[in-house]
Enzyme design. Structure first.
Site, PDB file in Angstrom:
ATOM      1  N   HIS A 123       0.858  -1.179   0.000  1.00 51.36           N
ATOM      2  CA  HIS A 123       0.000   0.000   0.000  1.00 51.36           C
ATOM      3  C   HIS A 123       0.900   1.236   0.000  1.00 51.36           C
ATOM      4  O   HIS A 123       1.990   1.215   0.562  1.00 51.36           O
ATOM      5  CB  HIS A 123      -0.877  -0.032   1.254  1.00 51.36           C
ATOM      6  CG  HIS A 123      -1.957   0.994   1.305  1.00 51.36           C
ATOM      7  ND1 HIS A 123      -1.714   2.327   1.605  1.00 51.36           N
ATOM      8  CD2 HIS A 123      -3.304   0.897   1.126  1.00 51.36           C
ATOM      9  CE1 HIS A 123      -2.847   2.989   1.600  1.00 51.36           C
ATOM     10  NE2 HIS A 123      -3.831   2.160   1.308  1.00 51.36           N
ATOM     11  N   ASP A 200       3.060  -3.824   8.319  1.00 52.14           N
ATOM     12  CA  ASP A 200       1.798  -3.119   8.096  1.00 52.14           C
ATOM     13  C   ASP A 200       0.679  -4.124   8.356  1.00 52.14           C
ATOM     14  O   ASP A 200       0.422  -5.012   7.547  1.00 52.14           O
ATOM     15  CB  ASP A 200       1.760  -2.602   6.651  1.00 52.14           C
ATOM     16  CG  ASP A 200       0.415  -2.004   6.261  1.00 52.14           C
ATOM     17  OD1 ASP A 200      -0.529  -2.046   7.075  1.00 52.14           O
ATOM     18  OD2 ASP A 200       0.298  -1.500   5.128  1.00 52.14           O
ATOM     19  N   GLN A 203      -4.574  -4.831   7.271  1.00 52.66           N
ATOM     20  CA  GLN A 203      -5.523  -5.816   6.747  1.00 52.66           C
ATOM     21  C   GLN A 203      -5.535  -7.120   7.543  1.00 52.66           C
ATOM     22  O   GLN A 203      -6.456  -7.924   7.387  1.00 52.66           O
ATOM     23  CB  GLN A 203      -5.207  -6.118   5.272  1.00 52.66           C
ATOM     24  CG  GLN A 203      -5.382  -4.944   4.341  1.00 52.66           C
ATOM     25  CD  GLN A 203      -6.812  -4.459   4.250  1.00 52.66           C
ATOM     26  OE1 GLN A 203      -7.766  -5.219   4.435  1.00 52.66           O
ATOM     27  NE2 GLN A 203      -6.991  -3.169   3.984  1.00 52.66           N
ATOM     28  N   LYS A 226     -10.601  -0.271  10.567  1.00 48.05           N
ATOM     29  CA  LYS A 226     -10.670  -1.510   9.784  1.00 48.05           C
ATOM     30  C   LYS A 226     -11.012  -2.720  10.652  1.00 48.05           C
ATOM     31  O   LYS A 226     -11.074  -3.844  10.155  1.00 48.05           O
ATOM     32  CB  LYS A 226      -9.346  -1.750   9.057  1.00 48.05           C
ATOM     33  CG  LYS A 226      -9.050  -0.713   7.968  1.00 48.05           C
ATOM     34  CD  LYS A 226      -7.764  -1.016   7.231  1.00 48.05           C
ATOM     35  CE  LYS A 226      -7.385   0.099   6.282  1.00 48.05           C
ATOM     36  NZ  LYS A 226      -8.258   0.180   5.099  1.00 48.05           N
ATOM     37  N   CYS A 364      -4.603   2.310  -3.836  1.00 48.07           N
ATOM     38  CA  CYS A 364      -3.343   2.837  -3.270  1.00 48.07           C
ATOM     39  C   CYS A 364      -2.198   1.850  -3.464  1.00 48.07           C
ATOM     40  O   CYS A 364      -1.331   1.710  -2.588  1.00 48.07           O
ATOM     41  CB  CYS A 364      -3.516   3.180  -1.790  1.00 48.07           C
ATOM     42  SG  CYS A 364      -4.740   4.467  -1.485  1.00 48.07           S
TER      43      CYS A 364
END
Length: 409
Positions: A123, A200, A203, A226, A364
């Site tokens: 991303h 990261d 997700q 999220k 993105c």
């Protein structure tokens, strides 16, 4: 291990509405999840009963707000199995967390000729901060080569990471491919070369159990919105030894220990990174979201999301001229695709007319889009409140879209 979605959906007020005369089918949870009534009520109660600034006032409201805010920090630490509560820094979100590490840690330790390693599936929030850190320090930004399906192998990662590598940053789960990267193995390789690892987790945190100690990552970033929490709140986990090395990048009230006319010193962790009035309600709302997810069980959520995604993939295979991106197996909650020559934005617009909300664009991830030779794609993402009936309505709308564009041509 079976999720009772019929009762669960009743906890999400937004899902009861109709869009363009059709029941809402929300398939954009990878961008942002909907909020259960427990989180909404927690925010409402805070503003109606406890609203005050934290760490400052000795009055009752200030004490309540501080207790709830720091209680949320403790919940986050337990949720991701951090060793210490002070390793949890509240930020505005994943982007803010990664930028903090890139601006404070990476710029301090990198010099000309050093390496920062990422992948082209990242991303932009896990790419642009490292581009800027490399430009500022003279470090070399290196990419783990991608395979045809957009993933990378652990063998290629091992070849890319060298003794000159200072930092490796990869996504836990891709927001385009929906597949998990072997971050534990990557951490082991990076540490063998003396490098630090950033993950990261935007997700992954909604879908799977995360144990930062078991992964042995040095930094882990994620966003509240999220995972059924409010927008504007995120977390940076960092091992205490690294956080103590880092300097703040925002300066002001509450992050100081002593202030003179020409110099100042900072508070201890975690407060030296939380200057000014923090995101109090957001943190408390995130704590409520964690309570909600833990009550359901992350194992149950993971099983449901995998099952629903597999069902969608199998049904989508039957649609002529539909191309899916990424590997077929091991997806966590999303499918990225294109339907013939229909532009993803047109596709998403027609689906919205049937009440189906999906994502369209480059997500993105422009380098990954170029890898697939696609300017844009459509993405349907699933979460704990989605059902097989949602998938069927999505497929119905896809087929109606095909009919519509065939008639237009």
């Amino acid at each position: 291990m079976v999720l009772d979605t019929s009762n669960l959906r009743k906890l999400f007020p937004i899902l009861g509405q109709k869009i363009n005369g059709h029941p809402l089918v929300y398939l954009d949870s990878a961008a942002s999840t909907q909020k259960p009534i427990q989180v909404i009520e927690t925010l409402k109660q805070f503003y109606e009963r406890d609203n005050a600034n934290v760490h400052r006032g000795v009055h009752t409201l200030g004490s309540r707000a501080t207790e709830a805010y720091e209680g949320a920090r403790a919940k986050v630490a337990r949720f991701i199995h951090a060793e210490r509560v002070e390793e949890i820094i509240f930020t505005r979100g994943t982007t803010s967390s990664i930028n903090l590490v890139a601006s404070s840690y990476a710029r301090a330790i990198c010099k000309e000729g050093d390496e920062i390693v990422v992948s082209a599936m990242e991303h932009h929030s896990n790419l642009l901060p490292w581009q800027q850190a490399a430009k500022a320090t003279g470090a070399v930004l290196k990419y783990i080569p991608l395979q045809a399906d957009g993933t990378f192998s652990i063998e290629e990662a091992e070849k890319t990471i060298t003794d000159r590598t200072k930092l490796v940053s990869v996504s836990h789960i891709s927001n385009v491919l929906g597949v998990a990267n072997p971050v534990k193995q990557i951490a082991a390789i990076a540490h063998k070369h003396g490098a630090v690892v950033m993950v990261d987790g935007a997700q992954s945190i909604p879908h799977i159990k995360v144990d930062v100690q078991e992964l042995d990552c040095d930094f882990y970033a994620f966003s509240g919105h999220k995972m059924c929490g409010p927008t504007g709140i995120g977390v940076l986990y960092g091992k205490k030894a690294y956080l103590e090395q880092m300097e703040p990048i925002e300066f002001g009230g509450e992050m100081i220990d002593y202030v003179g006319l020409h110099d100042a010193s900072w508070k201890e962790l975690p407060w030296k990174f939380e200057g000014g009035t923090p995101i109090i309600a957001g943190a408390i709302g995130l704590g409520a979201a964690i309570d909600f997810l833990e009550q359901i069980g992350l194992d149950v959520i993971e099983a449901h999301d995998k099952l629903l995604t597999s069902y969608a993939v199998e049904r989508m295979k039957q649609i002529e001229h539909l191309t899916m991106y990424g590997p077929e197996e091991g997806r966590f909650g999303l499918v990225t695709f294109n339907l013939g020559k229909i532009h993803p934005h047109d596709l998403a617009t027609v689906l919205d007319s049937y009440g189906v909300a999906i994502r369209a664009g480059h997500h993105c991830c422009q380098p990954l889009m170029r890898h697939f030779r696609a300017s844009a794609t459509a993405r349907a993402s699933f979460y704990l409140y989605n059902t097989e009936e949602d998938v069927e309505q999505f497929l119905f709308a896809l087929n109606k879209t095909k009919e519509y564009f065939r008639e237009v041509e």
